[in-house]
Motif scaffolding. Structure first.
Motif, PDB file in Angstrom:
ATOM      1  N   GLY A 148       0.845  -1.182   0.000  1.00 21.37           N
ATOM      2  CA  GLY A 148       0.000   0.000   0.000  1.00 21.37           C
ATOM      3  C   GLY A 148       0.882   1.234   0.000  1.00 21.37           C
ATOM      4  N   VAL A 149       0.282   2.389  -0.201  1.00 22.19           N
ATOM      5  CA  VAL A 149       1.055   3.635  -0.240  1.00 22.19           C
ATOM      6  C   VAL A 149       1.332   4.133   1.180  1.00 22.19           C
ATOM      7  N   THR A 150       2.304   5.028   1.294  1.00 17.91           N
ATOM      8  CA  THR A 150       2.738   5.560   2.586  1.00 17.91           C
ATOM      9  C   THR A 150       2.309   7.015   2.749  1.00 17.91           C
ATOM     10  N   ASP A 151       2.568   7.559   3.923  1.00 18.46           N
ATOM     11  CA  ASP A 151       2.323   8.989   4.159  1.00 18.46           C
ATOM     12  C   ASP A 151       3.199   9.832   3.241  1.00 18.46           C
ATOM     13  N   GLU A 152       4.415   9.347   2.948  1.00 18.89           N
ATOM     14  CA  GLU A 152       5.317  10.067   2.048  1.00 18.89           C
ATOM     15  C   GLU A 152       4.700  10.182   0.656  1.00 18.89           C
ATOM     16  N   PHE A 153       4.013   9.112   0.222  1.00 18.08           N
ATOM     17  CA  PHE A 153       3.299   9.150  -1.059  1.00 18.08           C
ATOM     18  C   PHE A 153       2.252  10.260  -1.015  1.00 18.08           C
ATOM     19  N   MET A 154       1.472  10.275   0.066  1.00 13.20           N
ATOM     20  CA  MET A 154       0.412  11.274   0.208  1.00 13.20           C
ATOM     21  C   MET A 154       0.999  12.691   0.154  1.00 13.20           C
ATOM     22  N   ASP A 155       2.132  12.890   0.833  1.00 12.83           N
ATOM     23  CA  ASP A 155       2.787  14.201   0.829  1.00 12.83           C
ATOM     24  C   ASP A 155       3.302  14.549  -0.567  1.00 12.83           C
ATOM     25  N   ALA A 156       3.951  13.572  -1.236  1.00 12.01           N
ATOM     26  CA  ALA A 156       4.546  13.829  -2.558  1.00 12.01           C
ATOM     27  C   ALA A 156       3.498  14.258  -3.570  1.00 12.01           C
ATOM     28  N   PHE A 157       2.272  13.727  -3.432  1.00 11.88           N
ATOM     29  CA  PHE A 157       1.222  14.045  -4.383  1.00 11.88           C
ATOM     30  C   PHE A 157       0.175  14.998  -3.806  1.00 11.88           C
ATOM     31  N   SER A 158       0.505  15.604  -2.655  1.00 15.60           N
ATOM     32  CA  SER A 158      -0.372  16.582  -1.993  1.00 15.60           C
ATOM     33  C   SER A 158      -1.793  16.060  -1.809  1.00 15.60           C
TER      34      SER A 158
END
Length: 195
Positions: A148-158
């Motif tokens: 699954g995706v991480t919080d860093e993914f969420m941050d990178a894609f705003s």
């Protein structure tokens, strides 16, 4: 089967096994050899690899699992290469990331079914960049890892939640050939440079 042919097949098997590696039991089963013969072939292959004049990898044994590994004496160069590529994602990595984001939790096998090609390297790269992570195991034989995706993914894609991901239909209509993740990732990288 000829002796050198077995060594050649064994080398190919090691390459295909990637990070998972091979056990003597697997080698003997696939090549239809006794465990003793499989061990002897593995020992011979290790010796052949060690005698090569120019080599970029070696065969290692981690707890009875054999796999290819890069030479530790070249670590600083590999580290430099990773650092240079740290902020860029290839189209294949972006495609893999999109599949995980839209289908999580998802196994490597399912990702490969969707992409139509192997994605071990892409998954390792995305894990190393902390954009995806292991979020559990599927309750099927072999208990494959679920990603699954991480919080860093969420941050990178705003993104605040995955619900903010555009509908796949919207992407096709609005972006046609353009990759939404590529666009977002580029925008995000540009924004961080400005800050």
């Amino acid at each position: 089967m000829e002796h050198n042919e077995i060594l050649s097949i064994l080398e190919g098997m090691l390459f295909l096994s990637g990070d998972e590696g091979l056990t003597i039991k697997q080698i003997s089963s696939v090549l239809q050899l006794s465990k003793k013969e499989a061990t002897e072939y593995m020992d011979e292959l290790i010796q052949i690899e060690n005698e090569k004049i120019i080599k970029g990898f070696e065969i290692v044994n981690f707890g009875g699992v054999f796999k290819f590994a890069t030479l530790s004496k070249h670590h600083e160069y590999y580290q430099r290469m990773v650092e240079q590529n740290e902020n860029s994602l290839s189209n294949a990595a972006l495609e893999t990331l999109a599949i995980i984001a839209y289908n999580q939790p998802v196994t490597r096998v399912r990702i490969e079914e969707i992409r139509g090609v192997g994605c071990d390297a892409m998954i390792r790269k995305l894990v190393a960049k902390a954009l995806i992570k292991e979020i559990g195991r599927e309750e099927t034989p072999g208990k494959p890892i679920l990603y699954g995706v991480t919080d860093e993914f969420m941050d990178a894609f705003s993104l605040t939640t995955l619900d903010e991901l555009p509908e796949l239909k919207e992407i096709k209509e609005d972006f046609d050939q353009e990759d939404i993740f590529n666009t977002k990732y580029t925008e995000s990288a540009e924004n961080s440079e400005v800050e």
